[in-house]
Scaffold this motif. Structure first.
Motif, PDB file in Angstrom:
ATOM      1  N   CYS A  53       0.815  -1.084   0.117  1.00  0.00           N
ATOM      2  CA  CYS A  53       0.291   0.024  -0.067  1.00  0.00           C
ATOM      3  C   CYS A  53       0.641   1.231  -0.175  1.00  0.00           C
ATOM      4  O   CYS A  53       0.710   2.290  -0.693  1.00  0.00           O
ATOM      5  N   CYS A  58       0.135   5.107  -0.754  1.00  0.00           N
ATOM      6  CA  CYS A  58      -1.198   5.481   0.351  1.00  0.00           C
ATOM      7  C   CYS A  58      -1.012   5.910   1.416  1.00  0.00           C
ATOM      8  O   CYS A  58       0.355   5.485   2.026  1.00  0.00           O
ATOM      9  N   ARG A  72      -5.707   7.116  -0.429  1.00  0.00           N
ATOM     10  CA  ARG A  72      -5.701   7.022  -1.435  1.00  0.00           C
ATOM     11  C   ARG A  72      -6.014   8.480  -1.357  1.00  0.00           C
ATOM     12  O   ARG A  72      -6.905   8.582  -2.004  1.00  0.00           O
ATOM     13  N   GLU A  73      -5.324  10.059  -1.299  1.00  0.00           N
ATOM     14  CA  GLU A  73      -5.948  11.082  -1.474  1.00  0.00           C
ATOM     15  C   GLU A  73      -6.847  11.497  -2.982  1.00  0.00           C
ATOM     16  O   GLU A  73      -6.432  11.087  -3.619  1.00  0.00           O
ATOM     17  N   LEU A 110      -6.394   0.706  -6.213  1.00  0.00           N
ATOM     18  CA  LEU A 110      -5.425   1.579  -6.341  1.00  0.00           C
ATOM     19  C   LEU A 110      -4.113   1.205  -6.970  1.00  0.00           C
ATOM     20  O   LEU A 110      -3.771   2.496  -7.791  1.00  0.00           O
ATOM     21  N   ASN A 114      -3.062   4.381  -9.960  1.00  0.00           N
ATOM     22  CA  ASN A 114      -1.868   5.468 -10.331  1.00  0.00           C
ATOM     23  C   ASN A 114      -1.626   5.173 -11.883  1.00  0.00           C
ATOM     24  O   ASN A 114      -1.007   6.150 -12.555  1.00  0.00           O
ATOM     25  N   ARG A 119      -7.715  10.610 -11.098  1.00  0.00           N
ATOM     26  CA  ARG A 119      -7.631  11.666  -9.743  1.00  0.00           C
ATOM     27  C   ARG A 119      -9.367  11.083  -9.607  1.00  0.00           C
ATOM     28  O   ARG A 119     -10.462  11.483 -10.205  1.00  0.00           O
TER      29      ARG A 119
END
Length: 416
Positions: A53, A58, A72-73, A110, A114, A119
């Motif tokens: 992660c 993350c 994850r923002e 996730l 990426n 986003r």
């Protein structure tokens, strides 16, 4: 929210490699896994997951029940997160996919976000819930139950295993007790990917199960008390045989479940007699009745009938009888909006699908009480689970994770 294009897919090979790498930790004796909660192998699996992660960018949170939250923002700091995940703990003779697919499928989501530079408005949080299985420390879904306010944390810490070790002590021993208050997090939604653990999807030739409901259940631990005696020298008419009482109750559980068909199941999966010697009539029997139904009225009626039957058998044989409810949750209706999102993702991706009711309990069943929740299922070979022979195909794993990917991105909101 805008749905992503059908060309967005996860990396199926990377997902499968992750599943196989995690399966090396806590190997079973017959090709599966024995990575029970709060064992040293559980700690090793957690460490591997944390490293993956963090490598995906993350940040890792950890609450006082040991539940892990990899964040994850998103682009909006005020937007509530979309949660995904399941559990990494296994049965003593468990498979490589039960729970693990939901966690590592979430990790692959996730990673794919990426890779593709996606986003989202909402943060996405990947979760490994502690003690979903409930084998070592009953009841099942313990940490998610505390999170949802169904159990007190002190009560959960006081749960003990067969050796008398407490949940709280073992959590501290393996070094995975966090400081975060359990249940303090607020969720925009939660999505859980899981293998079906039943035969329906494979039999119907469907790649995806869109889970609309979950069965409710009762776990009733029954203790029958008789008298230890020699099996050779005690006359049949003078025996107070707790083992015989257990056998009769087990038969009645089956009869009760059959009498409430359809949508009802019941069995005894855990049973012990004492002193458990080949030439001693059991003076005590302790066993757990598992009854389930997606219909609340039927579930409650079956519980009452099982309890009446146990007391009647005990009275007939001169046994003491104590019954303790050690696990329970009501039938679950998952969020209709999220169900629609999952169904739409399966259709957009061209995967065959059907609506399905979850026959097993899952962390999403508790979280459904505090946030909109949905589940996605993929088939498993012959419906086999809680068994080292549990198996899925790489294609099924990819299909389920593709649907999870699309549903998460749509729910979290793509930012152009």
């Amino acid at each position: 929210m805008t749905a992503p294009g059908a060309n967005l897919r996860i990396n199926g090979e990377r997902l499968w490699d992750s599943l196989m790498e995690m399966a090396k930790i806590g190997p079973g004796v017959a090709g599966g896994n024995n990575r029970q909660t709060l064992t040293d192998d559980d700690a090793k699996g957690r460490a591997l997951f944390k490293g993956w992660c963090e490598a995906a960018g993350c940040t890792m949170g950890l609450d006082q029940m040991g539940t892990m939250f990899a964040r994850r923002e998103g682009t909006d700091p005020n937007a509530l997160p979309v949660y995904i995940g399941s559990h990494l703990d296994t049965q003593p003779t468990g498979g490589k996919y039960d729970g693990v697919l939901g966690v590592l499928g979430g990790l692959e989501v996730l990673r794919s976000m990426n890779d593709l530079g996606i986003r989202t408005k909402h943060p996405v949080v990947l979760t490994n819930w502690t003690n979903e299985e409930g084998t070592r420390f009953a009841p099942a879904m313990l940490a998610s139950g505390v999170f949802a306010g169904m159990h007190a944390q002190d009560w959960a810490y006081a749960r003990v295993d067969a050796e008398g070790k407490s949940f709280g002590d073992e959590l501290a021993r393996i070094g995975w007790r966090g400081e975060e208050v359990v249940g303090a997090r607020k969720m925009h939604a939660m999505l859980e990917l899981h293998i079906e653990q039943g035969p329906i999807l494979e039999a119907e030739g469907r790649e995806i199960g869109v889970v609309t409901h979950g069965q409710g259940l009762w776990w009733l631990q029954i203790t029958l008390t008789g008298k230890d005696a020699h099996t050779g020298s005690t006359p049949m008419a003078m025996r107070v045989n707790a083992g015989l009482g257990m056998a009769r109750v087990i038969e009645r559980v089956h009869q009760i479940a059959m009498a409430h068909q359809p949508n009802a199941v019941g069995a005894v999966g855990q049973a012990n007699v004492y002193p458990n010697s080949r030439n001693v009539i059991p003076g005590k029997a302790v066993f757990t009745v598992d009854i389930r139904s997606p219909e609340q009225g039927k579930l409650d009626l079956m519980r009452a009938e099982v309890e009446r039957a146990a007391h009647a058998v005990a009275a007939e044989l001169g046994l003491g009888c104590e019954i303790e409810a050690v696990g329970h949750f009501d039938p679950v209706t998952f969020d209709p909006g999220l169900v629609k999102v999952v169904r739409g993702a399966a259709e957009r991706l061209g995967y065959s699908h059907m609506d399905i009711v979850s026959g097993a309990g899952h962390d999403a069943c508790w979280i459904n009480r505090v946030a909109p929740t949905v589940m996605i299922m993929c088939p498993c070979v012959d419906g086999l689970s809680h068994n080292e022979a549990e198996e899925i195909s790489a294609e099924w794993a990819k299909a389920g994770t593709d649907v999870l990917f699309h549903a998460v991105v749509e729910t979290a909101g793509v930012v152009g």
